[in-house]
Design an enzyme around this catalytic site. Structure first.
Site, PDB file in Angstrom:
ATOM      1  N   SER A   1       0.851  -1.195   0.000  1.00  0.00           N
ATOM      2  CA  SER A   1       0.000   0.000   0.000  1.00  0.00           C
ATOM      3  C   SER A   1       0.883   1.241   0.000  1.00  0.00           C
ATOM      4  O   SER A   1       1.988   1.224   0.574  1.00  0.00           O
ATOM      5  CB  SER A   1      -0.881   0.028   1.254  1.00  0.00           C
ATOM      6  OG  SER A   1      -1.531   1.272   1.373  1.00  0.00           O
TER       7      SER A   1
ATOM      8  N   TYR B   1      -1.496  -0.521  10.231  1.00  0.00           N
ATOM      9  CA  TYR B   1      -1.677  -0.992   8.850  1.00  0.00           C
ATOM     10  C   TYR B   1      -0.493  -0.550   7.983  1.00  0.00           C
ATOM     11  O   TYR B   1       0.078  -1.349   7.219  1.00  0.00           O
ATOM     12  CB  TYR B   1      -2.992  -0.425   8.299  1.00  0.00           C
ATOM     13  CG  TYR B   1      -3.222  -0.664   6.827  1.00  0.00           C
ATOM     14  CD1 TYR B   1      -3.737  -1.877   6.371  1.00  0.00           C
ATOM     15  CD2 TYR B   1      -2.936   0.325   5.880  1.00  0.00           C
ATOM     16  CE1 TYR B   1      -3.950  -2.097   5.019  1.00  0.00           C
ATOM     17  CE2 TYR B   1      -3.154   0.113   4.532  1.00  0.00           C
ATOM     18  CZ  TYR B   1      -3.658  -1.098   4.106  1.00  0.00           C
ATOM     19  OH  TYR B   1      -3.873  -1.311   2.756  1.00  0.00           O
TER      20      TYR B   1
END
Ligand code: NAP
Length: 247
Positions: free
Chosen positions: A142, A156
């Site tokens: 990501s 995350y």
């Protein structure tokens, strides 16, 4: 015949990748954890384009499940030469000071341990199965890995940074065996992951503030992943590719 196993392929980026790969002639093993109906829908979409497909349900955090998923994929589709490590989760926006240990444990269990277990099995299978012919592993990281995701989910973001590092290291371990390993870093993509983190409007809300002025589509990420799987990317390994609209 080329065969690929994709984790978390029942929805979103995984599903789009499965369909795009099928159009390029890949047979596809579709993994999901809980949502059988969504898994079946991906399977039907793959078969609609004339490709072979099989469902390989399982939890990527379970060593037993991961080994079984690969066995079932190979027994249905033959030798695997591609693996896309895509399954991942987010959680509600919080500052680190407010995160409890259960949340942190789950985030790292799914996004890091799950990806490492899948990558380990992928390496074993691609080395053994292809008899030295090798293959391609793509990790779905990501843009959060370089942005840090402050006030949303630094847990995350860190879990995704681990995947970029894995791509760099594993690529070096496997290069001589003909296995390429790369990472794709999506930006803000329109999928249901944002709703699962309690922000169903996140992609639209934040997408308009990106350089390209919009969120990305899962199909736009799938394009990059399937290219990295393919022989067209034959000299690309250990790379991290941003698909983030300039964010
Ligand atoms: P999504 O729509 O929420 O889909 C997640 C997929 O992962 C589902 O198929 C889900 O299956 C599966 N999954 C979750 N936990 C699992 C587990 N423990 N074992 C096996 N499968 C599991 O997510 P997405 O937006 O497509 O995201 C896919 C990947 O891209 C993730 O790694 C995510 O972090 C990354 N990413 C997404 C964005 C974005 O903006 N969407 C941006 C950057 C990176 P079940 O529903 O059956 O559990």
């Amino acid at each position: 015949m080329k065969s690929v196993l994709i984790t978390g392929a029942s929805r979103g980026i995984g599903r789009a990748t499965a369909i795009r790969a099928a159009r390029e002639g890949w047979s596809v093993a579709v993994n999901y954890r809980t949502d059988r109906i969504a898994g079946d829908a991906t399977l039907a979409a793959i078969r609609d384009v004339g490709a072979q497909a099989v469902l390989v349900p399982g939890d990527v955090t379970s060593e037993t499940d991961v080994a079984r998923m690969f066995r079932e994929a190979e027994s249905a589709l033959g030798v695997l030469t591609g693996v896309v490590i895509n399954a991942g989760i987010v959680a509600p926006s919080l500052r680190l000071v407010d995160m409890d240990v259960d949340r942190l444990r789950r985030m790292f269990e799914v996004n890091v341990l799950g990806a490492y277990l899948t990558a380990r099995e992928a390496a074993r299978v691609l080395l053994r199965g292809a008899g030295g012919a090798g293959g391609s592993i793509v990790l779905v990281s990501s843009a959060a890995a370089r942005l840090g995701s402050p006030f949303e989910y630094v847990d995350y973001a860190g879990s995704k940074a681990a995947l970029d590092t894995l791509a760099v290291g594993l690529a070096k371990e496997l290069a001589e065996d003909g296995v390429r390993v790369n990472s794709v870093r999506p930006g803000i993509i329109t999928t249901n992951i944002h709703a699962s983190g309690g922000q169903p409007d996140r992609a639209e809300r934040l997408g308009s503030g990106t350089p390209m002025g919009r969120p990305g589509l899962p199909e736009e990420v799938a394009e990059a992943i399937v290219w990295l799987l393919s022989d067209a990317a034959s000299y690309v390994t250990g790379s991290i590719l941003d698909v983030s609209g300039g964010r």
